[in-house]
Design an enzyme around this catalytic site. Sequence first.
Site, PDB file in Angstrom:
ATOM      1  N   SER A  33      24.562  -8.990  -8.807  1.00 62.72           N
ATOM      2  CA  SER A  33      23.637  -8.910  -7.553  1.00 62.72           C
ATOM      3  C   SER A  33      24.692  -8.407  -6.291  1.00 62.72           C
ATOM      4  O   SER A  33      25.196  -8.851  -5.587  1.00 62.72           O
ATOM      5  CB  SER A  33      24.089 -10.489  -6.844  1.00 62.72           C
ATOM      6  OG  SER A  33      22.443 -11.083  -8.216  1.00 62.72           O
ATOM      7  N   HIS A  64      17.881  -6.553  -7.706  1.00 63.69           N
ATOM      8  CA  HIS A  64      18.253  -5.621  -9.124  1.00 63.69           C
ATOM      9  C   HIS A  64      16.979  -4.755  -8.811  1.00 63.69           C
ATOM     10  O   HIS A  64      15.837  -4.715  -9.141  1.00 63.69           O
ATOM     11  CB  HIS A  64      18.294  -6.346  -9.810  1.00 63.69           C
ATOM     12  CG  HIS A  64      19.066  -7.123 -10.064  1.00 63.69           C
ATOM     13  ND1 HIS A  64      20.320  -7.171 -10.514  1.00 63.69           N
ATOM     14  CD2 HIS A  64      19.618  -8.637  -9.716  1.00 63.69           C
ATOM     15  CE1 HIS A  64      21.409  -8.524 -10.044  1.00 63.69           C
ATOM     16  NE2 HIS A  64      20.509  -9.395 -10.019  1.00 63.69           N
ATOM     17  N   HIS A  86      18.321 -10.919 -17.069  1.00 65.48           N
ATOM     18  CA  HIS A  86      18.710 -11.469 -16.743  1.00 65.48           C
ATOM     19  C   HIS A  86      18.158 -12.630 -18.503  1.00 65.48           C
ATOM     20  O   HIS A  86      16.885 -13.076 -18.485  1.00 65.48           O
ATOM     21  CB  HIS A  86      19.077 -12.676 -15.641  1.00 65.48           C
ATOM     22  CG  HIS A  86      19.484 -12.229 -15.255  1.00 65.48           C
ATOM     23  ND1 HIS A  86      19.272 -10.583 -13.848  1.00 65.48           N
ATOM     24  CD2 HIS A  86      20.820 -12.210 -14.053  1.00 65.48           C
ATOM     25  CE1 HIS A  86      20.004 -10.801 -13.020  1.00 65.48           C
ATOM     26  NE2 HIS A  86      21.184 -11.352 -13.461  1.00 65.48           N
ATOM     27  N   TYR A  88      17.690 -16.137 -17.807  1.00 63.27           N
ATOM     28  CA  TYR A  88      16.040 -17.082 -16.807  1.00 63.27           C
ATOM     29  C   TYR A  88      14.888 -15.848 -17.100  1.00 63.27           C
ATOM     30  O   TYR A  88      14.198 -16.700 -16.844  1.00 63.27           O
ATOM     31  CB  TYR A  88      17.449 -17.035 -15.887  1.00 63.27           C
ATOM     32  CG  TYR A  88      17.409 -16.651 -14.798  1.00 63.27           C
ATOM     33  CD1 TYR A  88      16.955 -15.506 -13.983  1.00 63.27           C
ATOM     34  CD2 TYR A  88      18.859 -16.032 -14.896  1.00 63.27           C
ATOM     35  CE1 TYR A  88      16.843 -15.197 -13.444  1.00 63.27           C
ATOM     36  CE2 TYR A  88      19.206 -15.134 -13.914  1.00 63.27           C
ATOM     37  CZ  TYR A  88      18.480 -14.724 -12.933  1.00 63.27           C
ATOM     38  OH  TYR A  88      18.882 -13.827 -11.958  1.00 63.27           O
ATOM     39  N   GLU A  89      15.107 -14.636 -16.699  1.00 62.09           N
ATOM     40  CA  GLU A  89      13.839 -13.654 -16.560  1.00 62.09           C
ATOM     41  C   GLU A  89      12.879 -13.885 -17.594  1.00 62.09           C
ATOM     42  O   GLU A  89      11.603 -13.454 -17.254  1.00 62.09           O
ATOM     43  CB  GLU A  89      14.213 -12.340 -15.521  1.00 62.09           C
ATOM     44  CG  GLU A  89      14.973 -12.509 -14.985  1.00 62.09           C
ATOM     45  CD  GLU A  89      15.371 -10.579 -14.888  1.00 62.09           C
ATOM     46  OE1 GLU A  89      14.470  -9.780 -14.251  1.00 62.09           O
ATOM     47  OE2 GLU A  89      16.566 -10.091 -15.267  1.00 62.09           O
ATOM     48  N   ALA A 116      27.859 -11.663  -9.172  1.00 63.58           N
ATOM     49  CA  ALA A 116      28.401 -12.539  -7.574  1.00 63.58           C
ATOM     50  C   ALA A 116      28.407 -14.373  -8.968  1.00 63.58           C
ATOM     51  O   ALA A 116      27.862 -14.019  -9.494  1.00 63.58           O
ATOM     52  CB  ALA A 116      27.520 -12.772  -7.610  1.00 63.58           C
ATOM     53  N   MET A 214      24.957 -16.911 -13.772  1.00 62.08           N
ATOM     54  CA  MET A 214      24.035 -16.226 -15.009  1.00 62.08           C
ATOM     55  C   MET A 214      23.932 -15.575 -15.379  1.00 62.08           C
ATOM     56  O   MET A 214      23.184 -14.991 -15.799  1.00 62.08           O
ATOM     57  CB  MET A 214      22.481 -17.162 -14.116  1.00 62.08           C
ATOM     58  CG  MET A 214      22.505 -18.254 -12.859  1.00 62.08           C
ATOM     59  SD  MET A 214      21.658 -17.762 -12.477  1.00 62.08           S
ATOM     60  CE  MET A 214      21.770 -19.985 -10.958  1.00 62.08           C
ATOM     61  N   SER A 215      25.414 -14.359 -15.444  1.00 58.34           N
ATOM     62  CA  SER A 215      25.015 -13.488 -16.474  1.00 58.34           C
ATOM     63  C   SER A 215      25.857 -13.102 -16.922  1.00 58.34           C
ATOM     64  O   SER A 215      26.788 -14.110 -17.399  1.00 58.34           O
ATOM     65  CB  SER A 215      24.392 -12.176 -15.423  1.00 58.34           C
ATOM     66  OG  SER A 215      26.319 -12.317 -14.803  1.00 58.34           O
ATOM     67  N   ASN A 238      29.408 -17.933  -3.198  1.00 51.98           N
ATOM     68  CA  ASN A 238      29.220 -19.222  -2.457  1.00 51.98           C
ATOM     69  C   ASN A 238      30.627 -20.321  -3.517  1.00 51.98           C
ATOM     70  O   ASN A 238      31.011 -19.762  -4.239  1.00 51.98           O
ATOM     71  CB  ASN A 238      27.660 -19.652  -2.488  1.00 51.98           C
ATOM     72  CG  ASN A 238      27.377 -19.278  -4.469  1.00 51.98           C
ATOM     73  OD1 ASN A 238      26.842 -18.515  -4.966  1.00 51.98           O
ATOM     74  ND2 ASN A 238      27.569 -20.379  -4.734  1.00 51.98           N
ATOM     75  N   HIS A 250      19.597 -17.968  -3.070  1.00 50.39           N
ATOM     76  CA  HIS A 250      19.370 -16.599  -3.218  1.00 50.39           C
ATOM     77  C   HIS A 250      20.292 -15.538  -1.380  1.00 50.39           C
ATOM     78  O   HIS A 250      20.615 -14.894  -2.211  1.00 50.39           O
ATOM     79  CB  HIS A 250      18.914 -16.164  -4.342  1.00 50.39           C
ATOM     80  CG  HIS A 250      18.934 -14.801  -4.730  1.00 50.39           C
ATOM     81  ND1 HIS A 250      19.179 -14.495  -5.439  1.00 50.39           N
ATOM     82  CD2 HIS A 250      18.107 -13.536  -4.016  1.00 50.39           C
ATOM     83  CE1 HIS A 250      19.971 -13.486  -6.155  1.00 50.39           C
ATOM     84  NE2 HIS A 250      19.338 -12.584  -5.626  1.00 50.39           N
TER      85      HIS A 250
HETATM   86  N1  HPA Z   1      25.183 -20.685  -9.415  1.00 56.21           N
HETATM   87  C1  HPA Z   1      25.310 -20.118 -10.504  1.00 56.21           C
HETATM   88  N2  HPA Z   1      25.284 -18.234  -9.861  1.00 56.21           N
HETATM   89  C2  HPA Z   1      25.762 -18.329  -9.562  1.00 56.21           C
HETATM   90  C3  HPA Z   1      25.813 -18.820  -8.519  1.00 56.21           C
HETATM   91  C4  HPA Z   1      26.029 -20.173  -8.455  1.00 56.21           C
HETATM   92  O1  HPA Z   1      27.330 -21.196  -7.729  1.00 56.21           O
HETATM   93  N3  HPA Z   1      26.327 -18.015  -7.605  1.00 56.21           N
HETATM   94  C5  HPA Z   1      25.601 -17.330  -7.551  1.00 56.21           C
HETATM   95  N4  HPA Z   1      25.836 -16.934  -8.785  1.00 56.21           N
END
Ligand code: HPA
Length: 275
Positions: A33, A64, A86, A88-89, A116, A214-215, A238, A250
């Site tokens: 991302s 994406h 992903h 989750y998709e 990310a 998440m990847s 973050n 996001h």
């Molecule tokens: N958690 C999960 N996935 C992420 C995060 C997070 O804090 N930041 C970027 N992708």
Amino acid sequence: MGKIVSMTEIKQAAEFISAKITETPQVAIVLGSGLADFCDQISDQIEISYKDIPNFPISTAPGHKGRFVFGKLAGKPVIAMCGRFHFYEGYSMQEVVMPIWVLRQLGVETVIITNAAGGINREFEVGDLMLISDHIKLCAESPLCGVNKEEFGVRFNDMTHAYTPKLRELAKKEAYELSIPLREGVYGYMTGPSYETPAEIRMLDIVGADAVGMSTAPEVIAAAHAGLQVLGISCISNFAAGITDEPLTHDEVMEAGAVAVGSFNALLPKVIEKL
Ligand code: HPA
């Protein structure tokens, strides 16, 4: 278990891509991302949209763009993945890693997998780059569940050196020479799409994760199984949930991607040049 991807489907997809590109890519880069601008550095570009590739899933996550960009970088034939799939998709684990299998079928030897991630390690700052030394995947399902793809690897594959030690050393050396601070740590995989709860982040901290995302982990499992060399890099976008009191969005993740992009875009071509 969701959709299984067959060797026939992988081969058809690889043949389609192979017919469009001019030589075998030596390195593939999976862009996380906010990191898609990296593609601007690739010359002599040939774009291949995922939607045109037979049997390929289609990316739906915001930020994406679903395409491969083939071309030259640091004098080497490379192929970048702008956009990934992903879990989750709603894709199965096998669909998530299908691009890795297709890249392996194309003859790629090295994959640089990026993302990310939320920082768990308190020493990390937003915008830091973290070299992934290892991962923790608490989600039970593996992309390798089901009949083993013998052409790629063994049933019970080793994960000791999944994040190729010599590539990690190379990345550290190049980062040092460019004066780019490079953290190193363990990536904790969570399926999402919700960001984690503060309690989950405390758990990940206790079990030894430095960052969360998440990847990446499913793709690295498939890559390691198939004998690919892997370099994993997280951009800390973050602080993970509960590390500060701020709610996660996001947009924040995408913006912080932009902070790390300068170092990321400088480091990767150097690493690729020295491969
Ligand atoms: N958690 C999960 N996935 C992420 C995060 C997070 O804090 N930041 C970027 N992708």
